[in-house]
Design a protein around this motif. Structure first.
Motif, mmCIF file in Angstrom:
data_model
loop_
_atom_site.group_PDB
_atom_site.id
_atom_site.type_symbol
_atom_site.label_atom_id
_atom_site.label_comp_id
_atom_site.label_asym_id
_atom_site.label_seq_id
_atom_site.Cartn_x
_atom_site.Cartn_y
_atom_site.Cartn_z
ATOM 1 N N ALA A 60 0.837 -1.210 0.000
ATOM 2 C CA ALA A 60 0.000 0.000 0.000
ATOM 3 C C ALA A 60 0.869 1.256 0.000
ATOM 4 C CB ALA A 60 -0.940 0.002 1.198
ATOM 5 N N SER A 61 1.962 1.235 0.744
ATOM 6 C CA SER A 61 2.881 2.382 0.760
ATOM 7 C C SER A 61 3.542 2.583 -0.597
ATOM 8 C CB SER A 61 3.948 2.197 1.836
ATOM 9 O OG SER A 61 3.378 2.268 3.110
ATOM 10 N N ALA A 62 3.882 1.486 -1.269
ATOM 11 C CA ALA A 62 4.466 1.592 -2.610
ATOM 12 C C ALA A 62 3.468 2.258 -3.554
ATOM 13 C CB ALA A 62 4.874 0.218 -3.142
ATOM 14 N N HIS A 63 2.201 1.880 -3.447
ATOM 15 C CA HIS A 63 1.166 2.506 -4.275
ATOM 16 C C HIS A 63 1.038 3.992 -3.951
ATOM 17 C CE1 HIS A 63 -0.869 -1.633 -4.913
ATOM 18 N NE2 HIS A 63 -0.112 -1.333 -5.941
ATOM 19 N N THR A 64 0.993 4.294 -2.659
ATOM 20 C CA THR A 64 0.849 5.688 -2.237
ATOM 21 C C THR A 64 2.041 6.518 -2.719
ATOM 22 O OG1 THR A 64 -0.423 5.049 -0.297
ATOM 23 C CG2 THR A 64 0.609 7.204 -0.247
ATOM 24 N N ASN A 65 3.248 6.029 -2.470
ATOM 25 C CA ASN A 65 4.453 6.767 -2.860
ATOM 26 C C ASN A 65 4.617 6.861 -4.366
ATOM 27 O OD1 ASN A 65 5.011 7.118 -0.162
ATOM 28 N ND2 ASN A 65 6.445 5.424 -0.053
ATOM 29 N N GLY A 66 3.984 5.948 -5.083
ATOM 30 C CA GLY A 66 4.035 5.978 -6.549
ATOM 31 C C GLY A 66 2.883 6.755 -7.160
ATOM 32 N N GLY A 67 2.108 7.441 -6.337
ATOM 33 C CA GLY A 67 1.015 8.268 -6.851
ATOM 34 C C GLY A 67 -0.240 7.481 -7.198
ATOM 35 N N GLN A 68 -0.336 6.261 -6.721
ATOM 36 C CA GLN A 68 -1.483 5.403 -7.021
ATOM 37 C C GLN A 68 -2.364 5.256 -5.779
ATOM 38 O OE1 GLN A 68 -2.070 4.079 -10.166
ATOM 39 N NE2 GLN A 68 -0.389 5.448 -10.709
ATOM 40 N N TRP A 69 -2.878 6.378 -5.277
ATOM 41 C CA TRP A 69 -3.623 6.347 -4.032
ATOM 42 C C TRP A 69 -4.904 5.515 -4.144
ATOM 43 C CZ3 TRP A 69 -8.535 8.115 -4.044
ATOM 44 C CH2 TRP A 69 -8.883 9.043 -5.028
ATOM 45 N N GLU A 70 -5.507 5.442 -5.360
ATOM 46 C CA GLU A 70 -6.720 4.641 -5.523
ATOM 47 C C GLU A 70 -6.427 3.166 -5.245
ATOM 48 O OE1 GLU A 70 -5.480 6.526 -8.091
ATOM 49 O OE2 GLU A 70 -7.048 7.864 -8.815
ATOM 50 N N ARG A 71 -5.286 2.696 -5.765
ATOM 51 C CA ARG A 71 -4.903 1.306 -5.544
ATOM 52 C C ARG A 71 -4.578 1.075 -4.063
ATOM 53 N NH1 ARG A 71 -3.989 -1.663 -9.479
ATOM 54 N NH2 ARG A 71 -2.407 -2.028 -10.937
ATOM 55 N N ALA A 72 -3.907 2.046 -3.453
ATOM 56 C CA ALA A 72 -3.578 1.926 -2.031
ATOM 57 C C ALA A 72 -4.847 1.880 -1.192
ATOM 58 C CB ALA A 72 -2.686 3.096 -1.596
ATOM 59 N N LEU A 73 -5.798 2.735 -1.524
ATOM 60 C CA LEU A 73 -7.059 2.761 -0.778
ATOM 61 C C LEU A 73 -7.800 1.436 -0.930
ATOM 62 C CD1 LEU A 73 -9.080 4.276 0.960
ATOM 63 C CD2 LEU A 73 -10.043 5.249 -1.136
ATOM 64 N N ALA A 74 -7.806 0.879 -2.131
ATOM 65 C CA ALA A 74 -8.475 -0.415 -2.350
ATOM 66 C C ALA A 74 -7.810 -1.508 -1.514
ATOM 67 C CB ALA A 74 -8.448 -0.779 -3.832
ATOM 68 N N LEU A 75 -6.486 -1.495 -1.452
ATOM 69 C CA LEU A 75 -5.778 -2.504 -0.669
ATOM 70 C C LEU A 75 -6.032 -2.329 0.822
ATOM 71 C CD1 LEU A 75 -3.898 -4.911 -0.526
ATOM 72 C CD2 LEU A 75 -1.961 -3.337 -0.695
ATOM 73 N N VAL A 76 -5.992 -1.091 1.300
ATOM 74 C CA VAL A 76 -6.274 -0.828 2.713
ATOM 75 C C VAL A 76 -7.704 -1.258 3.048
ATOM 76 C CG1 VAL A 76 -6.608 1.020 4.419
ATOM 77 C CG2 VAL A 76 -4.529 0.955 3.028
ATOM 78 N N SER A 77 -8.637 -0.988 2.152
ATOM 79 C CA SER A 77 -10.035 -1.393 2.367
ATOM 80 C C SER A 77 -10.147 -2.909 2.477
ATOM 81 C CB SER A 77 -10.923 -0.898 1.225
ATOM 82 O OG SER A 77 -10.925 0.494 1.179
#
Length: 118
Positions: A60-77
């Motif tokens: 999720a942090s890799a997604h967030t740091n890579g500008g992919q917050w939608e993917r990070a949010l889906a994973l956190v969910s």
């Protein structure tokens, strides 16, 4: 280089440990290399290796740091639905990325999920 080693290990049918996969994912999180993090997670699924909550948080942090917050949010969910703990650091980074992207509607919709972070 880490993904090359991962490929080589799978070719010789030597499964890498969860610890070594976690180290690879941590390096992708720092770099924001979300595609690499997804490939490692895909490798884990294919080899039926169960990821830990901390490994998924690094993805999720890799997604967030890579500008992919939608993917990070889906994973956190998904993690929250599985009753996995999600650190405040991961949630804070995700929230900051959403604010930076001015994704206010999504941010408001996810406040309840993010407030459940450990």
């Amino acid at each position: 280089a880490g993904l090359e080693v991962l490929g080589w290990l799978s070719e010789i049918e030597y499964p890498p440990s969860v610890v070594s996969l976690g180290l690879l994912v941590n390096s992708t999180a720092i770099l924001g290399a979300w595609e690499a993090a997804d490939r490692i997670l895909g490798f884990m699924r294919a080899s039926r290796t169960v990821p830990s909550a901390s490994l998924l948080a690094s993805v999720a942090s890799a997604h967030t740091n890579g500008g992919q917050w939608e993917r990070a949010l889906a994973l956190v969910s998904r993690m929250r639905r599985l009753r996995m703990n999600v650190s405040r650091d991961v949630c804070g980074g995700l929230e900051a990325a959403m604010q930076k992207a001015q994704a206010w509607e999504s941010a408001l919709n996810s406040v309840k999920q993010l407030s459940a972070c450990a």
